[in-house]
Design a protein around this motif. Sequence first.
Motif, mmCIF file in Angstrom:
data_model
loop_
_atom_site.group_PDB
_atom_site.id
_atom_site.type_symbol
_atom_site.label_atom_id
_atom_site.label_comp_id
_atom_site.label_asym_id
_atom_site.label_seq_id
_atom_site.Cartn_x
_atom_site.Cartn_y
_atom_site.Cartn_z
ATOM 1 N N CYS A 1 13.865 -0.527 6.983
ATOM 2 C CA CYS A 1 13.059 0.131 7.398
ATOM 3 C C CYS A 1 11.168 -0.578 6.672
ATOM 4 C CB CYS A 1 12.536 1.425 6.408
ATOM 5 S SG CYS A 1 13.923 2.467 7.948
ATOM 6 N N ASP A 2 10.077 -0.367 7.561
ATOM 7 C CA ASP A 2 9.345 -1.093 7.357
ATOM 8 C C ASP A 2 8.127 0.173 6.362
ATOM 9 O OD1 ASP A 2 9.485 -3.502 8.985
ATOM 10 O OD2 ASP A 2 9.416 -2.449 10.352
ATOM 11 N N ALA A 3 8.509 1.471 5.954
ATOM 12 C CA ALA A 3 7.755 2.055 6.501
ATOM 13 C C ALA A 3 8.788 3.732 5.581
ATOM 14 C CB ALA A 3 6.463 2.441 6.088
ATOM 15 N N LEU A 4 8.219 4.830 4.936
ATOM 16 C CA LEU A 4 9.268 5.769 4.831
ATOM 17 C C LEU A 4 8.091 6.862 4.343
ATOM 18 C CD1 LEU A 4 11.522 5.077 1.814
ATOM 19 C CD2 LEU A 4 11.993 4.891 4.531
ATOM 20 N N VAL A 5 8.305 8.099 5.371
ATOM 21 C CA VAL A 5 7.627 9.145 4.790
ATOM 22 C C VAL A 5 8.319 10.561 4.696
ATOM 23 C CG1 VAL A 5 6.299 11.203 6.003
ATOM 24 C CG2 VAL A 5 7.024 8.948 7.849
ATOM 25 N N ILE A 6 8.612 10.852 3.116
ATOM 26 C CA ILE A 6 8.528 11.250 2.780
ATOM 27 C C ILE A 6 7.827 13.125 2.363
ATOM 28 C CG2 ILE A 6 10.181 11.546 0.046
ATOM 29 C CD1 ILE A 6 10.131 8.687 0.576
ATOM 30 N N VAL B 1 0.684 -1.590 0.243
ATOM 31 C CA VAL B 1 0.397 0.145 0.030
ATOM 32 C C VAL B 1 0.437 1.590 0.099
ATOM 33 C CG1 VAL B 1 -1.961 1.390 1.060
ATOM 34 C CG2 VAL B 1 -1.586 -0.858 1.057
ATOM 35 N N GLN B 2 0.513 2.078 -1.002
ATOM 36 C CA GLN B 2 1.477 2.819 -0.914
ATOM 37 C C GLN B 2 0.392 4.134 -0.342
ATOM 38 O OE1 GLN B 2 4.076 3.021 -1.424
ATOM 39 N NE2 GLN B 2 5.015 1.677 -2.712
ATOM 40 N N ILE C 1 5.204 3.884 0.424
ATOM 41 C CA ILE C 1 6.087 5.386 1.430
ATOM 42 C C ILE C 1 4.600 6.459 0.965
ATOM 43 C CG2 ILE C 1 6.445 6.966 -0.092
ATOM 44 C CD1 ILE C 1 8.634 5.139 -0.127
ATOM 45 N N ILE C 2 5.053 7.346 2.705
ATOM 46 C CA ILE C 2 3.563 7.704 2.206
ATOM 47 C C ILE C 2 3.876 9.633 2.310
ATOM 48 C CG2 ILE C 2 2.110 9.106 4.108
ATOM 49 C CD1 ILE C 2 2.822 6.225 6.285
#
Length: 302
Positions: free
Chosen positions: A93-98, A2-3, A116-117
């Motif tokens: 890493c499990d997810a990134l906020v960019i 899920v992005q 990616i959030i």
Amino acid sequence: MVQFTTLNEISNETIMQLLKRAERGIDMLSMSGSKRFTVANLFYEPSTRTKSSFEMAQKELNIHSLHFDVTSSSVQKGESLYDTVKTLEAIGCDALVIRHPLKAFYKELQDVNIPIINGGDGAGDHPTQSLLDLLTIYQEFKTFKDIHVVISGDIRHSRVARTNAAILRRLGANVSFSGPDEWMDYDITYSNVVPVDQAVKAADVMMLLRIQTERHGQNGFIDQENYHHLYGLTIEREQQMKDHSIIMHPAPVNRNVEIASELVECSRSRIFKQMTNGVKVRKAVLEHVLKTKGEVKYENIV
Ligand code: CP
């Protein structure tokens, strides 16, 4: 995978579920029988609210925030966004906020294997800001249908205007705009532009925008005092608003430019409530994207 990069690809039903989840609250989030999640926050542009509220949301969810500072990273040696993301994916890493100045930066990340959030892409989108704005409006009116939202100010350069106009229309709100002609953008406003003195009388929500001087380039000069007088929410204009109407602003606020300083914390203002709601919706979004990473265990759901 899920992005969470634009609300355009998320159904109304999922948006309403995220709002309800945000309002209900989530205490803890971890992978069942396994490690804590790790999320890195990559901010290529300055931020106070988005970055801090993602960090707060991660802390409240028992997610480990991996420290990543763009200014002291290998980005300074020329490492691309794609290679930086692949590196953080590779180290676990499990997810990134960019947040990134390039509009739709996430399109170059379509093949990565990590959620990616989008924390704001140039003058493109700001989907978590929109969610917190939606939550703030929903808390007030319990519906979006036929709520009249006026988005006022620097429409052309604002990712908040672009994202909010699209999603509010999709949810049934009436959206109109006010501000200087040179900052209108027909792709966002269509023909729904009204003078600010008319807008304040009609609005259920006056959503003011920050003047985005950093995106104006050479043509950016504005006389701030003149702007306040011609287009801003002055004390006199606030007195023309309907009894139940509210004031919103994504902040940071240019006091006495978009809004009279005395109005920032007035009884109509929901500006600081929007920030509180930012933590709630970012917890819901983190849960939404991390659900796909494995079996998620919820603890103490309130
Ligand atoms: N509203 C908003 O995105 O604020 P920051 O730039 O401080 O994150």
